[in-house]
Design an enzyme around this catalytic site. Structure first.
Site, PDB file in Angstrom:
ATOM      1  N   PRO A   2       0.842  -1.206   0.000  1.00  0.00           N
ATOM      2  CA  PRO A   2       0.000   0.000   0.000  1.00  0.00           C
ATOM      3  C   PRO A   2       0.873   1.251   0.000  1.00  0.00           C
ATOM      4  O   PRO A   2       1.791   1.379   0.811  1.00  0.00           O
ATOM      5  CB  PRO A   2      -0.790  -0.134   1.311  1.00  0.00           C
ATOM      6  CG  PRO A   2      -0.769  -1.587   1.631  1.00  0.00           C
ATOM      7  CD  PRO A   2       0.561  -2.083   1.144  1.00  0.00           C
ATOM      8  N   GLU A   3       0.607   2.154  -0.938  1.00  0.00           N
ATOM      9  CA  GLU A   3       1.344   3.409  -1.014  1.00  0.00           C
ATOM     10  C   GLU A   3       0.456   4.514  -0.440  1.00  0.00           C
ATOM     11  O   GLU A   3      -0.607   4.236   0.116  1.00  0.00           O
ATOM     12  CB  GLU A   3       1.766   3.658  -2.464  1.00  0.00           C
ATOM     13  CG  GLU A   3       2.606   2.493  -3.015  1.00  0.00           C
ATOM     14  CD  GLU A   3       2.992   2.627  -4.479  1.00  0.00           C
ATOM     15  OE1 GLU A   3       3.125   3.760  -4.976  1.00  0.00           O
ATOM     16  OE2 GLU A   3       3.162   1.577  -5.135  1.00  0.00           O
ATOM     17  N   HIS A  92      -4.377 -15.522   9.233  1.00  0.00           N
ATOM     18  CA  HIS A  92      -3.489 -14.376   9.067  1.00  0.00           C
ATOM     19  C   HIS A  92      -3.897 -13.178   9.927  1.00  0.00           C
ATOM     20  O   HIS A  92      -3.348 -12.089   9.763  1.00  0.00           O
ATOM     21  CB  HIS A  92      -3.422 -13.971   7.594  1.00  0.00           C
ATOM     22  CG  HIS A  92      -2.906 -15.056   6.690  1.00  0.00           C
ATOM     23  ND1 HIS A  92      -1.663 -15.632   6.870  1.00  0.00           N
ATOM     24  CD2 HIS A  92      -3.471 -15.683   5.632  1.00  0.00           C
ATOM     25  CE1 HIS A  92      -1.482 -16.565   5.942  1.00  0.00           C
ATOM     26  NE2 HIS A  92      -2.556 -16.618   5.184  1.00  0.00           N
ATOM     27  N   ARG A 111       2.021 -11.751   5.172  1.00  0.00           N
ATOM     28  CA  ARG A 111       3.482 -11.890   5.261  1.00  0.00           C
ATOM     29  C   ARG A 111       4.046 -11.524   6.635  1.00  0.00           C
ATOM     30  O   ARG A 111       5.236 -11.686   6.873  1.00  0.00           O
ATOM     31  CB  ARG A 111       4.145 -11.021   4.189  1.00  0.00           C
ATOM     32  CG  ARG A 111       3.737 -11.392   2.767  1.00  0.00           C
ATOM     33  CD  ARG A 111       4.681 -10.789   1.762  1.00  0.00           C
ATOM     34  NE  ARG A 111       4.232 -10.999   0.404  1.00  0.00           N
ATOM     35  CZ  ARG A 111       4.953 -10.703  -0.667  1.00  0.00           C
ATOM     36  NH1 ARG A 111       6.158 -10.176  -0.520  1.00  0.00           N
ATOM     37  NH2 ARG A 111       4.485 -10.910  -1.883  1.00  0.00           N
ATOM     38  N   LYS A 154      21.279  14.284  -5.151  1.00  0.00           N
ATOM     39  CA  LYS A 154      21.186  12.825  -5.282  1.00  0.00           C
ATOM     40  C   LYS A 154      21.918  12.325  -6.529  1.00  0.00           C
ATOM     41  O   LYS A 154      21.529  12.628  -7.655  1.00  0.00           O
ATOM     42  CB  LYS A 154      19.717  12.406  -5.341  1.00  0.00           C
ATOM     43  CG  LYS A 154      18.930  12.717  -4.071  1.00  0.00           C
ATOM     44  CD  LYS A 154      19.390  11.847  -2.917  1.00  0.00           C
ATOM     45  CE  LYS A 154      18.505  12.054  -1.703  1.00  0.00           C
ATOM     46  NZ  LYS A 154      18.898  11.172  -0.573  1.00  0.00           N
TER      47      LYS A 154
END
Length: 275
Positions: A2-3, A92, A111, A154
């Protein structure tokens, strides 16, 4: 994973489900989900009321009474869903918050990568990973000048730079591919070599795509669901991510896919210029 748009959608759908409720009990089926003291987490939360839910980048900030906050990062596949304490446990389901009204909020994570921290409200930048993040899209601080300055330092490629969260917070693999394609920047371009005018265009496209993705309630490509168990809608708007081998909508050249620092990266070899 999820972003930002997906986490914002989870926040918006979670608020009406739990706001104003009081925690009666906490169950840790898989304690490692909690990165702070497990016993403190279980002992401190009963009696606390959910006041609000904030978000920064990919972090949820569940605000509680008595100046406590649960900082939750969903990582790859974390999900919340409202149920009842006597509902059968999914294999889960790893954390359960039982409320005094007879409902329960469960955290499900295939996970087990997601993490929660119990902190004092207002100490997020000192005690969690939020302190290392750059500004998020569509915030007052995320200006074009800020992005130009940030990228000028960068030396690594722009794909990795946008993924590392220290300049722009909240972008992941999906949205980075989309913004680079829309801005016509090759993912292997050296960040500091991209012209300032092109960076300003990148800034605007980041804001626009993230805003549109939030409006459409995020992107469901693999397993993402909001707190109501519903999929997003932005996957129907994706132009490059997931379209390897298909023609670019602008020039007709077939999209190619490469690995950038282990992340699958789809791009147009004709439209996207390498700097």
């Amino acid at each position: 994973m999820p972003e930002l748009p997906e986490v914002e959608t989870v926040r918006r759908t979670l608020i009406p489900l739990i706001e104003g409720k009081t925690i009666a009990k906490v169950v840790l089926w898989y304690p490692k989900i909690v990165a702070t003291d497990h016993q403190e987490f279980v002992n401190e939360l009963p009696g606390k009321k959910v006041l609000d839910i904030d978000r920064y980048a990919k972090y949820l900030l569940i605000r509680l009474s008595d100046d406590l906050t649960i900082v939750s990062h969903l990582r790859m596949e974390g999900k919340y869903h409202l149920t009842t304490p006597d509902a059968p446990k999914d294999k889960h389901d790893h954390v359960e918050f039982i409320f005094t009204d007879g409902t329960a909020l469960r955290y499900n994570d295939v996970r087990k990568f997601g993490r929660m921290q119990l902190i004092l409200t207002g100490t997020e930048r000192e005690t969690t990973g939020i302190g290392k993040l750059g500004y998020e899209p569509n915030s007052p601080e995320f200006t074009a000048a800020y992005l130009v300055q940030g990228l000028s330092r960068k030396q690594k490629n722009i794909k990795n730079t946008l993924l590392d969260q220290t300049v722009v917070a909240g972008l992941g693999n999906i949205y980075v591919d989309e913004v680079l394609w829309r801005t016509k920047i090759h993912p292997l371009s050296v960040a500091k070599k991209i012209p300032a005018a092109k960076v300003r265009e990148l800034h605007d496209n980041i804001n626009q795509i993230i805003a549109e993705a939030i409006r459409l309630r995020g992107t469901t490509v693999h397993t993402y669901l909001d707190a109501n168990g519903e999929v997003g809608g932005f996957q129907n708007k994706l132009q490059v991510y997931g379209h390897v081998g298909e023609p670019c909508p602008v020039c007709g050249t077939k999209f190619e896919k490469i690995k950038v620092n282990g992340r699958g990266t789809t791009f147009c070899p004709h439209c996207q210029v390498r700097y």
